[in-house]
Design an enzyme around this catalytic site. Structure first.
Site, PDB file in Angstrom:
ATOM      1  N   ASP A 189      35.870  81.209  -0.322  1.00 18.48           N
ATOM      2  CA  ASP A 189      36.720  81.177   0.644  1.00 18.48           C
ATOM      3  C   ASP A 189      36.411  80.292   1.798  1.00 18.48           C
ATOM      4  O   ASP A 189      35.367  79.808   2.022  1.00 18.48           O
ATOM      5  CB  ASP A 189      37.103  82.716   1.228  1.00 18.48           C
ATOM      6  CG  ASP A 189      37.871  82.794   2.598  1.00 18.48           C
ATOM      7  OD1 ASP A 189      38.840  82.312   2.546  1.00 18.48           O
ATOM      8  OD2 ASP A 189      37.658  83.462   3.479  1.00 18.48           O
ATOM      9  N   ASP A 192      38.276  80.290   5.761  1.00 16.37           N
ATOM     10  CA  ASP A 192      38.304  80.887   7.190  1.00 16.37           C
ATOM     11  C   ASP A 192      37.493  82.270   6.983  1.00 16.37           C
ATOM     12  O   ASP A 192      37.765  83.179   6.369  1.00 16.37           O
ATOM     13  CB  ASP A 192      39.635  81.094   7.359  1.00 16.37           C
ATOM     14  CG  ASP A 192      40.494  79.709   7.561  1.00 16.37           C
ATOM     15  OD1 ASP A 192      39.786  79.177   8.311  1.00 16.37           O
ATOM     16  OD2 ASP A 192      41.416  79.557   6.800  1.00 16.37           O
ATOM     17  N   GLU A 210      38.620  81.920  12.916  1.00 14.56           N
ATOM     18  CA  GLU A 210      39.901  82.522  13.183  1.00 14.56           C
ATOM     19  C   GLU A 210      39.993  82.515  14.832  1.00 14.56           C
ATOM     20  O   GLU A 210      41.126  82.007  15.466  1.00 14.56           O
ATOM     21  CB  GLU A 210      40.224  83.842  12.547  1.00 14.56           C
ATOM     22  CG  GLU A 210      40.178  83.694  11.040  1.00 14.56           C
ATOM     23  CD  GLU A 210      41.452  83.031  10.622  1.00 14.56           C
ATOM     24  OE1 GLU A 210      42.268  82.801  11.415  1.00 14.56           O
ATOM     25  OE2 GLU A 210      41.603  83.023   9.302  1.00 14.56           O
ATOM     26  N   GLY A 257      47.931  83.099   5.738  1.00 16.36           N
ATOM     27  CA  GLY A 257      48.797  82.070   5.603  1.00 16.36           C
ATOM     28  C   GLY A 257      49.594  81.893   7.110  1.00 16.36           C
ATOM     29  O   GLY A 257      49.991  82.585   7.822  1.00 16.36           O
ATOM     30  N   LYS A 264      50.469  72.978  15.131  1.00 14.33           N
ATOM     31  CA  LYS A 264      49.383  73.964  14.900  1.00 14.33           C
ATOM     32  C   LYS A 264      48.113  73.164  14.255  1.00 14.33           C
ATOM     33  O   LYS A 264      47.187  73.392  14.534  1.00 14.33           O
ATOM     34  CB  LYS A 264      49.533  75.297  14.448  1.00 14.33           C
ATOM     35  CG  LYS A 264      48.306  76.070  14.245  1.00 14.33           C
ATOM     36  CD  LYS A 264      47.940  76.451  12.856  1.00 14.33           C
ATOM     37  CE  LYS A 264      46.654  77.317  12.948  1.00 14.33           C
ATOM     38  NZ  LYS A 264      46.215  77.212  11.479  1.00 14.33           N
ATOM     39  N   THR A 293      41.136  79.127  -0.851  1.00 11.46           N
ATOM     40  CA  THR A 293      41.627  79.439   0.438  1.00 11.46           C
ATOM     41  C   THR A 293      43.265  79.385   0.528  1.00 11.46           C
ATOM     42  O   THR A 293      43.847  78.873  -0.131  1.00 11.46           O
ATOM     43  CB  THR A 293      40.926  78.657   1.367  1.00 11.46           C
ATOM     44  OG1 THR A 293      41.287  79.002   2.965  1.00 11.46           O
ATOM     45  CG2 THR A 293      41.271  77.083   1.414  1.00 11.46           C
ATOM     46  N   THR A 294      43.516  80.247   1.867  1.00  9.81           N
ATOM     47  CA  THR A 294      45.093  80.332   2.059  1.00  9.81           C
ATOM     48  C   THR A 294      45.223  78.987   3.057  1.00  9.81           C
ATOM     49  O   THR A 294      46.502  79.039   3.162  1.00  9.81           O
ATOM     50  CB  THR A 294      45.340  81.541   2.814  1.00  9.81           C
ATOM     51  OG1 THR A 294      44.693  82.553   2.014  1.00  9.81           O
ATOM     52  CG2 THR A 294      46.639  81.728   3.054  1.00  9.81           C
TER      53      THR A 294
HETATM   54  C1  XBP Z   1      43.144  82.507   6.081  1.00  5.84           C
HETATM   55  C2  XBP Z   1      44.168  82.504   6.602  1.00  5.84           C
HETATM   56  C3  XBP Z   1      44.882  81.247   7.133  1.00  5.84           C
HETATM   57  C4  XBP Z   1      44.355  80.673   8.606  1.00  5.84           C
HETATM   58  C5  XBP Z   1      45.337  79.822   9.203  1.00  5.84           C
HETATM   59  O1  XBP Z   1      42.688  83.325   4.921  1.00  5.84           O
HETATM   60  O2  XBP Z   1      44.872  83.403   6.729  1.00  5.84           O
HETATM   61  O3  XBP Z   1      46.029  81.492   7.151  1.00  5.84           O
HETATM   62  O4  XBP Z   1      44.358  81.797   9.523  1.00  5.84           O
HETATM   63  O5  XBP Z   1      45.593  78.542   8.107  1.00  5.84           O
HETATM   64  P1  XBP Z   1      41.907  83.392   4.028  1.00  5.84           P
HETATM   65  P2  XBP Z   1      46.948  78.126   8.108  1.00  5.84           P
HETATM   66  O6  XBP Z   1      40.366  83.150   4.644  1.00  5.84           O
HETATM   67  O7  XBP Z   1      41.610  84.715   3.449  1.00  5.84           O
HETATM   68  O8  XBP Z   1      42.075  82.427   2.954  1.00  5.84           O
HETATM   69  O9  XBP Z   1      47.563  77.840   9.469  1.00  5.84           O
HETATM   70  O10 XBP Z   1      46.549  76.604   7.607  1.00  5.84           O
HETATM   71  O11 XBP Z   1      47.962  78.650   7.113  1.00  5.84           O
HETATM   72 MG    MG Z   2      38.848  84.465   4.641  1.00  2.26          MG
END
Ligand code: XBP
Ligand code: MG
Length: 249
Positions: free
Chosen positions: A9, A11, A18, A52, A85, A122-123
């Site tokens: 993953d 983030d 975050e 997301g 963003k 990843t998202t």
């Molecule tokens: C990560 C997220 C992402 C980021 C923002 O989740 O939820 O949405 O916060 O990225 P994970 P975008 O680590 O579980 O994949 O704004 O590009 O969507």
């Molecule tokens: Mg994560």
């Protein structure tokens, strides 16, 4: 286990992106659009339940400014906000202010030296992944990952297992040969749903979440001279995560 690949993953797992990364970029985009929306640290923690960025903005609007949802071009407004963003976020990464978490670079190098395959699941938006990797590890690191599954490549985001299933399919590998690395409950639901053993490294936003089913839960991956804390599982005498520890899972 017959370990052949590590799937990461991004983030919260590769880097703490975050609170001081994505959150700031969302707020900058809102300000730039003339909106008086502001996501403080606590509110952002709640909004992280929705994976997301576009989905997160829509969830926020639904709860705080529902009238906006009725605008004919609502989806386009969200898409534009999210595009801006992403520009702010990648510019922030380019300043080098967001480092990789402890042990990440070391483990990636060890895995490469041992011939393990690497992937990302990843998202987040693909540009965010390439910006993070190139500004922390160098441009060359983009080629270390044979699959970069990111963003809207699958419609159902984490906690759905789709992104991990998509990655496994691209790699033509069964889950029994891979380990996933995650930081959140949404993340581990997704990886476990795809049948993957999962190592969790927590962060401030995810520390209180449920990680039932994790192979290990740790403060971070640790470094030999600055060990990590084990919250669940067994590092077998090591003070950090290395391939010997992972292969024994
Ligand atoms: C990560 C997220 C992402 C980021 C923002 O989740 O939820 O949405 O916060 O990225 P994970 P975008 O680590 O579980 O994949 O704004 O590009 O969507
Ligand atoms: Mg994560």
């Amino acid at each position: 286990m017959d370990l052949q690949a590590l799937i990461f993953d991004v983030d919260g797992t590769l880097a703490d992106t975050e609170r001081d990364g994505h959150r700031l970029a969302f707020n900058q985009a809102f300000l730039q659009a003339g909106l008086n929306w502001y996501w403080d640290v606590a509110m952002y923690g709640e909004l992280l339940a929705v994976a997301g960025g576009k989905e997160r903005i829509k969830f926020y609007v639904k709860h705080y400014y529902p009238a906006y949802q009725k605008l004919a071009d609502f989806d386009a407004i969200v898409a534009k906000l999210h595009y801006e963003k992403t520009q702010h976020y990648t510019q922030l990464l380019a300043t080098g202010k967001i480092p990789l978490r402890p042990g990440v670079k070391r483990l990636l190098l060890e895995a490469r030296a041992a011939g393990l395959r690497l992937a990302i699941a990843t998202t987040t938006t693909p540009e965010n992944v390439t910006a993070l990797l190139s500004h922390t590890l160098g441009e060359d690191a983009l080629s270390w990952f044979e699959v970069m599954a990111a963003g809207d490549v699958v419609p159902a985001k984490k906690p759905a297992p789709d992104i991990y299933q998509w990655t496994l399919q691209k790699m033509q590998l069964g889950p029994e040969h891979c380990l996933a690395f995650e930081d959140s409950e949404n993340g581990i639901k997704s990886s476990l749903g795809a049948g993957l053993k999962t190592v969790v490294t927590i962060n401030d936003y995810t520390a209180a979440q449920c990680f039932d089913g994790a192979a290990m839960v740790l403060s971070d991956l640790g470094e030999p001279d600055y060990g990590c804390q084990v919250l669940q599982g067994n590092l077998r005498g090591s003070n950090h995560v290395n391939l010997k520890v992972l292969t024994a899972l």
